[in-house]
Design a protein around this motif. Structure first.
Motif, PDB file in Angstrom:
ATOM      1  N   PRO A 318      13.227 -12.448 -17.078  1.00  0.00           N
ATOM      2  CA  PRO A 318      12.275 -11.596 -16.378  1.00  0.00           C
ATOM      3  C   PRO A 318      12.607 -10.150 -16.645  1.00  0.00           C
ATOM      4  CG  PRO A 318      12.482 -13.047 -14.910  1.00  0.00           C
ATOM      5  CD  PRO A 318      13.623 -13.400 -15.963  1.00  0.00           C
ATOM      6  N   GLN A 319      11.564  -9.464 -16.979  1.00  0.00           N
ATOM      7  CA  GLN A 319      11.573  -7.931 -17.107  1.00  0.00           C
ATOM      8  C   GLN A 319      11.451  -7.499 -15.991  1.00  0.00           C
ATOM      9  OE1 GLN A 319       8.552  -6.151 -19.720  1.00  0.00           O
ATOM     10  NE2 GLN A 319       9.359  -3.992 -19.631  1.00  0.00           N
ATOM     11  N   LYS A 320      12.599  -6.824 -15.126  1.00  0.00           N
ATOM     12  CA  LYS A 320      12.625  -6.331 -13.920  1.00  0.00           C
ATOM     13  C   LYS A 320      11.924  -4.969 -13.772  1.00  0.00           C
ATOM     14  CE  LYS A 320      14.879  -9.686 -12.178  1.00  0.00           C
ATOM     15  NZ  LYS A 320      16.301  -9.706 -11.528  1.00  0.00           N
ATOM     16  N   GLU A 321      11.884  -3.980 -14.787  1.00  0.00           N
ATOM     17  CA  GLU A 321      11.329  -2.830 -14.774  1.00  0.00           C
ATOM     18  C   GLU A 321       9.921  -2.560 -14.188  1.00  0.00           C
ATOM     19  OE1 GLU A 321      13.200  -3.979 -17.184  1.00  0.00           O
ATOM     20  OE2 GLU A 321      14.971  -2.899 -17.155  1.00  0.00           O
ATOM     21  N   ILE A 322       9.312  -3.719 -14.482  1.00  0.00           N
ATOM     22  CA  ILE A 322       7.693  -3.855 -14.042  1.00  0.00           C
ATOM     23  C   ILE A 322       7.552  -3.662 -12.509  1.00  0.00           C
ATOM     24  CG2 ILE A 322       7.045  -4.963 -16.223  1.00  0.00           C
ATOM     25  CD1 ILE A 322       6.520  -7.241 -14.626  1.00  0.00           C
ATOM     26  N   TYR A 323       8.720  -3.975 -11.742  1.00  0.00           N
ATOM     27  CA  TYR A 323       8.572  -4.216 -10.430  1.00  0.00           C
ATOM     28  C   TYR A 323       9.044  -2.752  -9.685  1.00  0.00           C
ATOM     29  CZ  TYR A 323       8.333  -9.047 -11.693  1.00  0.00           C
ATOM     30  OH  TYR A 323       8.105 -10.094 -12.297  1.00  0.00           O
ATOM     31  N   ASP A 324       9.201  -1.810 -10.291  1.00  0.00           N
ATOM     32  CA  ASP A 324      10.225  -0.722  -9.891  1.00  0.00           C
ATOM     33  C   ASP A 324       9.263   0.232  -9.139  1.00  0.00           C
ATOM     34  OD1 ASP A 324      12.476  -1.929 -10.778  1.00  0.00           O
ATOM     35  OD2 ASP A 324      12.928  -0.244 -12.148  1.00  0.00           O
ATOM     36  N   GLU A 325       7.852   0.064  -9.627  1.00  0.00           N
ATOM     37  CA  GLU A 325       6.999   1.200  -9.060  1.00  0.00           C
ATOM     38  C   GLU A 325       6.415   0.773  -7.847  1.00  0.00           C
ATOM     39  OE1 GLU A 325       2.728   0.816 -11.311  1.00  0.00           O
ATOM     40  OE2 GLU A 325       4.552   0.764 -12.726  1.00  0.00           O
TER      41      GLU A 325
END
Length: 350
Positions: A318-325
């Motif tokens: 899973p691409q984790k960066e999408i949750y950082d915001e």
């Protein structure tokens, strides 16, 4: 079982290249428990003869590269189809101590695994060949042609048969890149675009839209501190207008916001619960069917105009960066560490 004292436990996070080490490690360091020692490393930094690893960690307010003994548990964040390194590590530290052994899935193999328990949620999907692609286009009018090992929408083509007889082939956006006059021309063009790579053909879905923009629903499924699959969150990527690839997104928001915009709250909540239930079943099925030791994956859904949910694909990394915001999403990074802790505690040696 006696409760263990909280001795320092060393966990390793394996990434593909040295450039990723600091970036990845920083995310997990902020969510680790006090008794955890984390370091990040690449496969090339393993010294198999001495059973040590040259890893990056953070100590005394600075980044330090040093040699570590093999860690208690390894969390694999290398996006690959190969298991060679993980198998060698497992031979050294234990078969239950490395998770996400392989996280780049063959989309068609995953489809076959899910096709029995979750058949109502799967669009028709077959391996690509020119004749099948022509037959399915006649049946469904819209197809998606995807690489078996693709990611982030790369190499995905949308094909639409128009009433005029023309066939439109597009990439990322609905506007066609190529217009074929007939089926033979469409077959020739697609063969040229795909080359020798392995592709599959997937039935197109008449996508529900939010403010005239395509969106998906992504459920992040991770094992928790009890070693049990659980849904961490459900988010939606809103594509740019005119774009069908949600990886090229205009914004990301929690899916309940999107669904409650489209439907009454009670109906939206039913959709969300169904998504959670299907995602848990998908995770259990993929792990048992592949025989892989997994700790996380994500399940992407589309919602069509008939209010039907479809599983579009399952992602092993899973691409984790999408949750950082999003605030309050620490669990995205915390859960893999909790699961690593669980594996340590429940090892036969402990």
């Amino acid at each position: 079982m006696k409760k263990k004292s909280r001795t320092v436990r060393t966990f390793g996070i394996m990434v593909a290249n040295p450039r990723q080490r600091k970036y990845v490690l920083r995310k997990y360091l902020a969510r680790k428990a006090a008794h955890m020692r984390l370091f990040c490393f690449t496969p090339s930094e393993i010294d198999w003869k001495r059973k040590t690893i040259l890893g990056l960690h953070h100590a005394k307010w600075k980044w330090v590269q040093q040699r570590f003994p093999f860690p208690e548990v390894v969390y694999n964040r290398c996006y690959t189809t190969k298991k060679t390194t993980i198998e060698r590590l497992e031979a050294a530290i234990g078969s239950s101590k490395c998770f996400n052994q392989q996280n780049r899935f063959d989309k068609y193999e995953i489809y076959k695994l899910l096709s029995q328990p979750l058949a109502p949620y799967l669009p028709e999907t077959v391996p690509y060949d020119r004749e099948t692609a022509a037959q399915l286009l006649e049946t469904h009018k819209v197809l998606y042609v995807k690489p078996c090992y693709g990611y982030q929408g790369k190499g995905v083509y949308r094909v639409e048969a128009k009433e005029s007889g023309e066939i439109h082939i597009s990439q990322h956006y609905f506007s066609p890149q190529f217009v074929a006059a007939d089926v033979p021309q469409y077959q020739t063009k697609l063969d040229k675009l795909l080359g020798s790579a392995l592709y599959l053909v997937q039935q197109g879905v008449n996508l529900q839209q939010w403010n005239d923009q395509v969106f998906d629903v992504r459920a992040l499924v991770q094992k928790d501190e009890s070693g049990v699959w659980s849904v961490t969150n459900v988010v939606s990527r809103i594509a740019h207008k005119g774009c069908f690839n949600t990886s090229i997104c205009d914004k990301i928001c929690m899916s309940d916001e999107v669904l409650r915009h489209l439907y009454p709250h009670e109906k939206a909540d039913v959709f969300l619960q169904t998504i959670r239930d299907i995602s848990l079943k998908a995770a259990e099925t993929v792990e048992s069917g592949t025989g892989l030791h997994l700790g996380e994956l994500s399940v992407d859904f589309a919602l069509d105009n008939d209010e039907r949910l479809w599983i579009i694909e399952v992602n092993g990394k899973p691409q984790k960066e999408i949750y950082d915001e999003f605030r309050g999403q620490d669990a995205v990074y915390k859960r893999p560490l909790q699961y690593a802790d669980y594996l340590y505690t429940h090892s036969p040696l402990h």
